[in-house]
Write a protein that holds these residues in place. Sequence first.
Motif, PDB file in Angstrom:
ATOM      1  N   GLY A  92       0.818  -1.213   0.000  1.00 33.96           N
ATOM      2  CA  GLY A  92       0.000   0.000   0.000  1.00 33.96           C
ATOM      3  C   GLY A  92       0.846   1.254   0.000  1.00 33.96           C
ATOM      4  N   GLY A  93       1.974   1.228   0.715  1.00 30.63           N
ATOM      5  CA  GLY A  93       2.879   2.368   0.710  1.00 30.63           C
ATOM      6  C   GLY A  93       3.510   2.587  -0.656  1.00 30.63           C
ATOM      7  N   LEU A  94       3.882   1.496  -1.316  1.00 27.25           N
ATOM      8  CA  LEU A  94       4.433   1.601  -2.663  1.00 27.25           C
ATOM      9  C   LEU A  94       3.393   2.147  -3.637  1.00 27.25           C
ATOM     10  CD1 LEU A  94       6.453  -1.742  -2.974  1.00 27.25           C
ATOM     11  CD2 LEU A  94       7.398   0.577  -3.050  1.00 27.25           C
ATOM     12  N   PHE A  95       2.158   1.697  -3.491  1.00 28.82           N
ATOM     13  CA  PHE A  95       1.082   2.147  -4.376  1.00 28.82           C
ATOM     14  C   PHE A  95       0.838   3.642  -4.201  1.00 28.82           C
ATOM     15  CE2 PHE A  95      -3.512   2.340  -5.598  1.00 28.82           C
ATOM     16  CZ  PHE A  95      -3.378   1.849  -6.891  1.00 28.82           C
ATOM     17  N   ASN A  96       0.749   4.074  -2.971  1.00 31.94           N
ATOM     18  CA  ASN A  96       0.518   5.494  -2.690  1.00 31.94           C
ATOM     19  C   ASN A  96       1.657   6.352  -3.209  1.00 31.94           C
ATOM     20  OD1 ASN A  96      -0.712   7.812  -1.517  1.00 31.94           O
ATOM     21  ND2 ASN A  96       0.642   7.622   0.239  1.00 31.94           N
ATOM     22  N   LYS A  97       2.893   5.919  -2.982  1.00 32.30           N
ATOM     23  CA  LYS A  97       4.048   6.694  -3.446  1.00 32.30           C
ATOM     24  C   LYS A  97       4.085   6.787  -4.966  1.00 32.30           C
ATOM     25  CE  LYS A  97       9.064   7.205  -3.127  1.00 32.30           C
ATOM     26  NZ  LYS A  97       9.206   7.590  -4.545  1.00 32.30           N
ATOM     27  N   SER A  98       3.833   5.682  -5.636  1.00 34.64           N
ATOM     28  CA  SER A  98       3.865   5.697  -7.104  1.00 34.64           C
ATOM     29  C   SER A  98       2.780   6.604  -7.665  1.00 34.64           C
ATOM     30  CB  SER A  98       3.696   4.274  -7.644  1.00 34.64           C
ATOM     31  OG  SER A  98       4.794   3.467  -7.284  1.00 34.64           O
TER      32      SER A  98
END
Length: 552
Positions: free
Chosen positions: A40-46
Motif C-alpha cells: 500500500g505504501g508503494l502504491f501510494n508513493k507511485s
Amino acid sequence: MKKYIYKISLLACFMALVSCDKDLEDINVNPNKPLEVPTGGLFNKSNKDLMTNTRGGFPSGRMALPWVQYSAQRNYTDEDLYLFRTGVNNSLYTDIFLAAKGYKEIIDIVTNPNNQVKVKTYGHPGNMLAASRIMLVYSQLQALEIYGDIPYYSYGSDDPDFEAMTIGTPEAKRTPKFAPQDKIFKDMLKELKEASESIELDSGIFNQGDFLFGNAGKMKKFANSLRLKIANRVKGVIPEAQEHIADAIKSGVMSSNDDSVGLKFQNDKVNPAPLYRAAFIDNRNDFAPTNTFVELLKGEEKMVGKKNPFKGIVDPRLFKMVAPKTNITKDENNKDIETAVSFRASKTVGSIEQGNYVDRTADFYVGMPIGILGSFTGSQTGSVSQFGSAVYKADKVEVLMEYAEVEFILSEVNGWNDTNYKNGIKASMLSWGITQTEVDEYLKDVPSANEENVMTQKYIALYMQPYEAWSEYRRTKFPKTFLLPGETRDLAAPGPNGETQYTFVPKVDLKDLPERITYPSDMDLVNKANKDAAAQRMGGDKMDTKLIWAKK
C-alpha cells in the motif's frame, strides 16, 4: 588512524548508554527507514509521484498546458512557442517510468511464492495485483502518447519486444528495445480486460495506502473506462478495438461523478497539489488562462476565420476556471472600490491564494495572449486574468479519468449521441461546483451534438488534464478555436512598441500543435541504438511525426 580510534570510542560510549540486554541489531535499526515497505505504501508513493511529476509547473505548466492553449506563460514564453527544455523532457520520461517501476515492484511482491503469508497482511492479493496491472497501463500510456514507441513492460505477455523493467531479474536488459505502438496498445487492452475480470468485487484491495480507488467496484469501472478510452482512440488502426469498446461498456464503465478517479492532495504545504507548490511554495506566478480558452468559455468570436460553436453562450465554468481581473472591496467609508485581484494572500484585497474574490460579469475575464514573444509579456499581464482559485487549491484533486470523459466517449461511439453529450456537460459542470439550476439553463441553450460540439465540450471538460486534451486534439483536430502557427490576432493591451496585434511564430518549424515530444537526450547516452531504431520506424525523431492514431 586517529579518525578510526575516534569512531571506535564514540561507538563504545553509545553502547555503554544502552541496556546490557539490548541487541546490537535493535540499536542499528533506523525507525525512519523501514526495512520493508508494504504494498500500500508503494502504491501510494507511485500514484503521488506520477501525478506530481506530470502535473507540475514544468512538465505541465511549461509544456502541455500552453500547447493545448489552456495556459500561457506570464514571463518566459519559449515553451509556448514549442521550444521546450531538454532537462524537463529528461525528467518527465524518467519520472513516468520510475512510477511504473513502483507498480511493477508491487506485482513482484504479490506474485512471489515466498511472500504469500506476508502479502495477505497487506490486502487482497488478487485485487492488489489487478490494481498494479491497471496502473502500469495508465502510467505507461502517458509515455506512449507523448513519445510514441517506448520500452514497455507487460505482466501478462512474454512478447520478446517487451523488455522494459527487467533489471534485477535473471534476464535483465539494460538497453531494452522500444516496442512498436500497435503492439503496446493491443497488450494494454488485453491487460485491462484481464485485470478487470480478475477483480473480486466483495473483497478489498490494499489495507492502507489506496487513495485512488477505495473499493474494488470503483477500480473495476476505472479499468473498463480506461480500456474504453484507449480502444476508442485506436479504433481506426487496431481492428480488435471495436470488440474491446463493446466489451468494456458491457462490463461496466463509470456512470456518475462518484466513479471518477483522482488523487486528492493535502491541504497544507507539506504535500500540496503540484500547481499550488509551483505557485505558493516555489513563489512563481508564471501562468494565466489563454485568450483562446477564455473566449471559448465566454462565447466570443474574436479571431478572423475562427468560429466558436457556442457563440453567444457564457459557460458558467468560466467563473470557476478563471478569476476576474479586478475585485470589489470596501473602502474606509464602506463604499465599493475596484482593485486588482492579488495572486498571493492579502489582508486588504481578494486573492487567488485565498479564493476570496467575488464573481464578476463575463467582461471582467480576459485571457493572456498565447504565442507571444517573451518581450511582450510585461505589456500584457496587467490586463489579463489569473487562473481561478480552484485551480491552485492545495488539496486539489488531480484527475486520472472522470465520468464526464466517459460520457463524451459514449456519445462518439454511439454516433454523436445527444443524451451522452449533454450528460458529459452536466457531469463536468457539477464537478466544478456549478449549481443544477445553472446547468439546466446552459443545457437549454447549448447546440445539439455533432462531432465538433462534442469534441469541443470534451476539451473544456479536460481542463487541467493537458496531456489527455493534447492526445484528443492530435486524433481529431478539435477544437477549431486554437491560434495556430502563422495566424494573427489582437493583443490584450498595446505591445511594447504600441502594437495591437501579433502573429504566432513558433521557435520550432511546425504548422500545427506538436505531434509528439522528441525522445529525451539522455537516451543517446544509455540506449541510443534502440532509440534510433524506434525513431526510424516511426518516421523520424521529430515533433511533427504522428502517432499511429493521429491520422488527421
